[in-house]
Design a protein around this motif. Sequence first.
Motif, mmCIF file in Angstrom:
data_model
loop_
_atom_site.group_PDB
_atom_site.id
_atom_site.type_symbol
_atom_site.label_atom_id
_atom_site.label_comp_id
_atom_site.label_asym_id
_atom_site.label_seq_id
_atom_site.Cartn_x
_atom_site.Cartn_y
_atom_site.Cartn_z
ATOM 1 N N THR A 125 -43.239 -39.578 36.850
ATOM 2 C CA THR A 125 -42.832 -38.318 36.208
ATOM 3 C C THR A 125 -42.268 -38.652 34.832
ATOM 4 O OG1 THR A 125 -42.282 -37.390 38.369
ATOM 5 C CG2 THR A 125 -41.428 -36.239 36.439
ATOM 6 N N VAL A 168 -42.519 -33.285 33.144
ATOM 7 C CA VAL A 168 -41.528 -32.211 33.244
ATOM 8 C C VAL A 168 -41.026 -31.974 31.821
ATOM 9 C CG1 VAL A 168 -39.230 -31.608 34.085
ATOM 10 C CG2 VAL A 168 -40.892 -32.656 35.637
ATOM 11 N N ALA A 211 -36.599 -30.049 39.208
ATOM 12 C CA ALA A 211 -38.058 -30.086 39.008
ATOM 13 C C ALA A 211 -38.585 -31.519 39.127
ATOM 14 C CB ALA A 211 -38.404 -29.506 37.640
ATOM 15 N N ALA A 215 -41.467 -32.806 41.604
ATOM 16 C CA ALA A 215 -42.673 -33.511 41.148
ATOM 17 C C ALA A 215 -42.880 -34.808 41.935
ATOM 18 C CB ALA A 215 -42.572 -33.798 39.653
ATOM 19 N N LEU A 226 -44.689 -29.267 34.133
ATOM 20 C CA LEU A 226 -43.759 -28.237 34.601
ATOM 21 C C LEU A 226 -42.848 -27.853 33.437
ATOM 22 C CD1 LEU A 226 -42.720 -29.825 38.033
ATOM 23 C CD2 LEU A 226 -44.561 -28.186 37.601
#
Length: 236
Positions: A125, A168, A211, A215, A226
Amino acid sequence: MTLMTSHVLIVGGTKGIGRASVAAALAAGARVTATGRSAESLRALPDGAEGVALDFTDPVSVTALGSRVGPVDHLVLSASHAPAWGGFAEVSEEALRAAFEAKFWGYWRVIRAVAPKLSATGSVTLVTGAAARAALPGTSGLAAVNGALEAMAKVLAAELAPRRFNTVSPGMTATEAYDGLPDAARDGMFAAAAAKLPAGRIGAADDIAAAIVMAMANPFLTGATLDVDGGAHLAR
Ligand SMILES: NC(=O)c1ccc[n+]([C@@H]2O[C@H](COP(=O)([O-])OP(=O)(O)OC[C@H]3O[C@@H](n4cnc5c(N)ncnc54)[C@H](OP(=O)(O)O)[C@@H]3O)[C@@H](O)[C@H]2O)c1
C-alpha cells in the motif's frame, strides 16, 4: 478487519499517518515492524511495534532493511520529506528533484528491496496524495511525485500479481508534517482547506490509517486508488 498472523512492515511509522497505521495494524492483530530515520525517532513508535532505522534516500540503508527483514505479508509506504509546494514558475528544478528523491525514489527502492520477501498473498500500500489528480493550482510538483507513484502501482499490480498493490490518497491531514509552520499560519491553512471540502474538515491520521488497514486486509482489492480526502478530488 483482521490482519491476524500477518507480518506488516510500515515505512514511516514514527509520525502522522504511518504512526496511526502502526497502531491500527496492531489493533487488527498484526505483528508490526516499522521504520523511522533515527533511533531517537523510533522511540515514538506505539508499544508493540518493532523499530528499524531507515533512510530511504540512502541505497545502503534500504539494502540493509531488505537483508534484515524476514518474510513480509504487507508493506505500507507512508513517508516523505521536502514536498515541492508552489506555483510552476516558483518551484526550482532542484526542489522538484529533491521531492522525487524524498518520496518517489524512496518508495521505489524499498519496493525493489522488499518485493522478494513479500508473500504471494501479500500486498503493498503506497500512501500518495490527492494532489496527484485534483489539479489544484500550486501543486504541480506534488502531483508529479504522487501521480508517478499511482501510475507505477497499477502496473505493479498486474506485473507482480498475485501480490496486490494499492494506493491510498489522502487530502490535507493534520500530522507532524506541518509542525514547521507557525501555529496561526497552520491553523489558518487547515481552516481554509476544510471550508472548501465536502466533508467540512481536513483529515485525521486515523481516517487514513483505517483505509490502509482495509487495503491490506481485503484480498480482492488490487490496482485501486482509495481517495480518503474528504472529497478533495471532486470537481468544484
Ligand atoms: N499530511 C498530509 O496532509 C498529507 C497529504 C497528502 C499526502 N500525504 C502523504 O502521506 C505520507 C505520510 O505523511 P505524514 O503527513 O504522515 O508525514 P509525517 O507526519 O511528516 O511523517 C513522515 C514519516 O516519514 C518518515 N520519513 C521522512 N523522510 C524519510 C526518509 N528519507 N526515509 C525514511 N523515512 C522517512 C519520518 O521518519 P522520522 O520520524 O524519522 O522523521 C516519519 O515517520 C507521505 O507520503 C505524504 O506525502 C500527507
